[in-house]
Motif scaffolding. Structure first.
Motif, PDB file in Angstrom:
ATOM      1  N   SER A   1      -1.855  -0.616  -7.811  1.00 42.31           N
ATOM      2  CA  SER A   1      -1.132  -2.016  -8.315  1.00 42.31           C
ATOM      3  C   SER A   1      -0.116  -1.536  -9.627  1.00 42.31           C
ATOM      4  N   PHE A   2       0.616  -2.338  -9.155  1.00 45.73           N
ATOM      5  CA  PHE A   2       1.583  -3.212 -11.370  1.00 45.73           C
ATOM      6  C   PHE A   2       1.175  -3.859 -12.152  1.00 45.73           C
ATOM      7  N   GLU A   3       1.300  -3.592 -13.248  1.00 45.06           N
ATOM      8  CA  GLU A   3       0.921  -4.532 -14.206  1.00 45.06           C
ATOM      9  C   GLU A   3       2.086  -6.226 -14.002  1.00 45.06           C
ATOM     10  N   ASN A   4       3.015  -5.851 -13.445  1.00 42.28           N
ATOM     11  CA  ASN A   4       3.383  -6.822 -13.199  1.00 42.28           C
ATOM     12  C   ASN A   4       3.418  -7.671 -11.623  1.00 42.28           C
ATOM     13  N   GLY A   5       2.559  -7.303 -10.999  1.00 37.68           N
ATOM     14  CA  GLY A   5       2.031  -7.892  -9.978  1.00 37.68           C
ATOM     15  C   GLY A   5       2.822  -7.306  -8.689  1.00 37.68           C
ATOM     16  N   VAL A   6       3.560  -6.561  -8.830  1.00 37.63           N
ATOM     17  CA  VAL A   6       3.822  -5.389  -7.397  1.00 37.63           C
ATOM     18  C   VAL A   6       2.458  -5.183  -7.393  1.00 37.63           C
ATOM     19  N   TYR A   7       1.939  -4.799  -5.975  1.00 37.91           N
ATOM     20  CA  TYR A   7       1.544  -3.377  -5.365  1.00 37.91           C
ATOM     21  C   TYR A   7       1.634  -3.387  -3.789  1.00 37.91           C
ATOM     22  N   ALA A   8       1.282  -1.492  -3.909  1.00 34.93           N
ATOM     23  CA  ALA A   8       1.431  -1.129  -2.263  1.00 34.93           C
ATOM     24  C   ALA A   8       0.571  -0.274  -1.618  1.00 34.93           C
ATOM     25  N   GLY A   9       0.556  -0.147  -0.549  1.00 32.09           N
ATOM     26  CA  GLY A   9      -0.544   0.469   0.017  1.00 32.09           C
ATOM     27  C   GLY A   9      -0.689   0.955   1.136  1.00 32.09           C
ATOM     28  N   THR A  10      -1.894   1.696   1.483  1.00 30.26           N
ATOM     29  CA  THR A  10      -1.876   2.125   3.349  1.00 30.26           C
ATOM     30  C   THR A  10      -3.071   2.237   3.501  1.00 30.26           C
ATOM     31  N   TRP A  11      -3.465   1.823   4.705  1.00 33.64           N
ATOM     32  CA  TRP A  11      -5.484   2.090   5.161  1.00 33.64           C
ATOM     33  C   TRP A  11      -5.005   2.221   6.544  1.00 33.64           C
ATOM     34  N   ALA A  12      -6.532   3.086   7.686  1.00 33.44           N
ATOM     35  CA  ALA A  12      -6.193   4.053   8.417  1.00 33.44           C
ATOM     36  C   ALA A  12      -7.743   3.048   9.353  1.00 33.44           C
ATOM     37  N   SER A  13      -8.122   3.151  10.532  1.00 32.73           N
ATOM     38  CA  SER A  13      -9.040   3.026  10.948  1.00 32.73           C
ATOM     39  C   SER A  13      -8.927   3.349  12.105  1.00 32.73           C
ATOM     40  N   SER A  14      -9.936   3.910  12.662  1.00 30.59           N
ATOM     41  CA  SER A  14     -10.654   4.139  14.225  1.00 30.59           C
ATOM     42  C   SER A  14     -10.370   2.829  14.817  1.00 30.59           C
TER      43      SER A  14
ATOM     44  N   ALA B   1       3.196   0.166 -15.807  1.00 31.25           N
ATOM     45  CA  ALA B   1       1.988   0.736 -15.565  1.00 31.25           C
ATOM     46  C   ALA B   1       1.535   0.868 -14.313  1.00 31.25           C
ATOM     47  N   VAL B   2       1.040   2.281 -13.111  1.00 31.23           N
ATOM     48  CA  VAL B   2       0.381   1.794 -12.300  1.00 31.23           C
ATOM     49  C   VAL B   2      -1.548   2.171 -12.155  1.00 31.23           C
ATOM     50  N   GLU B   3      -1.981   1.277 -11.143  1.00 26.52           N
ATOM     51  CA  GLU B   3      -3.275   1.553 -11.308  1.00 26.52           C
ATOM     52  C   GLU B   3      -3.320   2.097  -9.462  1.00 26.52           C
ATOM     53  N   VAL B   4      -4.063   3.294  -9.532  1.00 25.52           N
ATOM     54  CA  VAL B   4      -4.680   3.228  -8.003  1.00 25.52           C
ATOM     55  C   VAL B   4      -5.739   3.487  -7.820  1.00 25.52           C
ATOM     56  N   SER B   5      -5.924   3.054  -6.531  1.00 26.58           N
ATOM     57  CA  SER B   5      -7.433   2.684  -5.601  1.00 26.58           C
ATOM     58  C   SER B   5      -8.093   3.447  -5.063  1.00 26.58           C
ATOM     59  N   GLY B   6      -9.176   3.777  -4.136  1.00 32.93           N
ATOM     60  CA  GLY B   6      -9.022   3.786  -2.747  1.00 32.93           C
ATOM     61  C   GLY B   6     -10.666   3.356  -2.449  1.00 32.93           C
ATOM     62  N   ASN B   7     -10.719   3.304  -1.060  1.00 31.32           N
ATOM     63  CA  ASN B   7     -12.041   3.169  -0.679  1.00 31.32           C
ATOM     64  C   ASN B   7     -11.946   3.661   0.721  1.00 31.32           C
TER      65      ASN B   7
ATOM     66  N   LEU C   1       9.126  -2.940  -4.614  1.00 30.31           N
ATOM     67  CA  LEU C   1       8.985  -1.573  -4.566  1.00 30.31           C
ATOM     68  C   LEU C   1      10.788  -1.032  -5.695  1.00 30.31           C
ATOM     69  N   SER C   2      11.691  -1.953  -6.305  1.00 33.91           N
ATOM     70  CA  SER C   2      12.418  -1.979  -7.355  1.00 33.91           C
ATOM     71  C   SER C   2      12.176  -2.541  -8.395  1.00 33.91           C
ATOM     72  N   ALA C   3      11.664  -3.062  -8.249  1.00 33.57           N
ATOM     73  CA  ALA C   3      10.538  -3.411  -9.210  1.00 33.57           C
ATOM     74  C   ALA C   3       9.732  -3.079 -10.254  1.00 33.57           C
ATOM     75  N   VAL C   4       8.582  -2.138  -9.662  1.00 32.00           N
ATOM     76  CA  VAL C   4       7.810  -1.427 -10.477  1.00 32.00           C
ATOM     77  C   VAL C   4       8.426  -0.385 -11.380  1.00 32.00           C
ATOM     78  N   SER C   5       9.364   0.059 -11.373  1.00 34.66           N
ATOM     79  CA  SER C   5       9.778   1.263 -11.626  1.00 34.66           C
ATOM     80  C   SER C   5       9.240   1.535 -13.021  1.00 34.66           C
ATOM     81  N   ALA C   6       9.535   0.120 -14.220  1.00 33.32           N
ATOM     82  CA  ALA C   6       9.112   0.539 -16.337  1.00 33.32           C
ATOM     83  C   ALA C   6       7.620   0.154 -16.205  1.00 33.32           C
TER      84      ALA C   6
END
Length: 215
Positions: free
Chosen positions: A54-67, A21-27, A14-19
């Protein structure tokens, strides 16, 4: 035993994402069932969804939930990873996932490090878990996937995975063939799922239909 370096790994990613651009998506998705590595998680229909950054340098993070039909009925996962390309046809992905069941006992939560390499339409991957389903002990999951475009509208996917664990009773191979398409802004996936084990929660010649929507 927890992975001692998991928090350090996540913080480093996560420290690599500060500089960047970020793209946020959902599903969001509705399925006639929910299988994870050949094991039934829902015992019937399941609703799921998540968000990704998703960040332009290749780093990504997220969360996912299911019943689910255990641990109070909810699975809530968090993940962070990094993906990149070696060439036009070869790419890779490494990361960490925390599988949580907030309404169940803490002993059912587990962590996992994963990595994969893709060659054109084929992917080979491995996942190392510390205490898969609170009873297996440390486990290793290895899988191979292959996708092919049948036409502009349809794609076919093949999957094979094998689980090895401290508790041999939870070891099994799983197989899947999936046909997917999109229509009216929705994704449709029909999968046939089977496993080398029979009985209990293991898949036994199952068909699952999932309808999804990207946000």
């Amino acid at each position: 035993m927890k992975f001692a370096k998991s928090a350090l790994f996540a913080a480093t990613m996560l420290s690599a994402v500060s500089a960047s651009a970020v793209e946020v998506s959902g599903n969001v998705a509705l399925g006639s069932d929910y299988f994870f590595r050949g094991i039934d998680q829902a015992g019937g229909s399941a609703i799921s969804g998540g968000f990704d950054a998703s960040f332009e340098n290749g780093v990504y993070a997220g969360t996912w939930a299911s019943s689910v039909d255990f641990s109070g009925g909810v699975e809530l996962d968090y993940y962070v990873g990094y993906g990149g390309s070696i060439s036009d046809s070869v790419s890779y992905d490494v990361g960490y996932t925390y599988y949580g069941y907030p309404q169940g006992p803490e002993t059912e939560n587990f962590e996992e490090f994963y990595g994969s390499v893709s060659f054109a339409d084929a992917t080979v991957g491995v996942a190392l878990s510390n205490d898969y389903y609170a009873s297996t002990g440390e486990s290793t999951y290895v899988y191979v996937q292959y996708g092919v475009e049948l036409s502009e509208d349809y794609a076919l996917g093949f999957h094979y995975g094998t689980m090895s664990a401290d508790d041999a009773a939870n070891e099994a191979d799983d197989y899947a063939i999936s046909l997917s398409t999109e229509a009216a802004g929705l994704g449709f996936d029909l999968s046939w799922i089977d496993s080398s084990e029979t009985g209990g929660l293991f898949a036994d010649n199952e068909f699952v239909l999932t309808i999804s929507k990207s946000l």
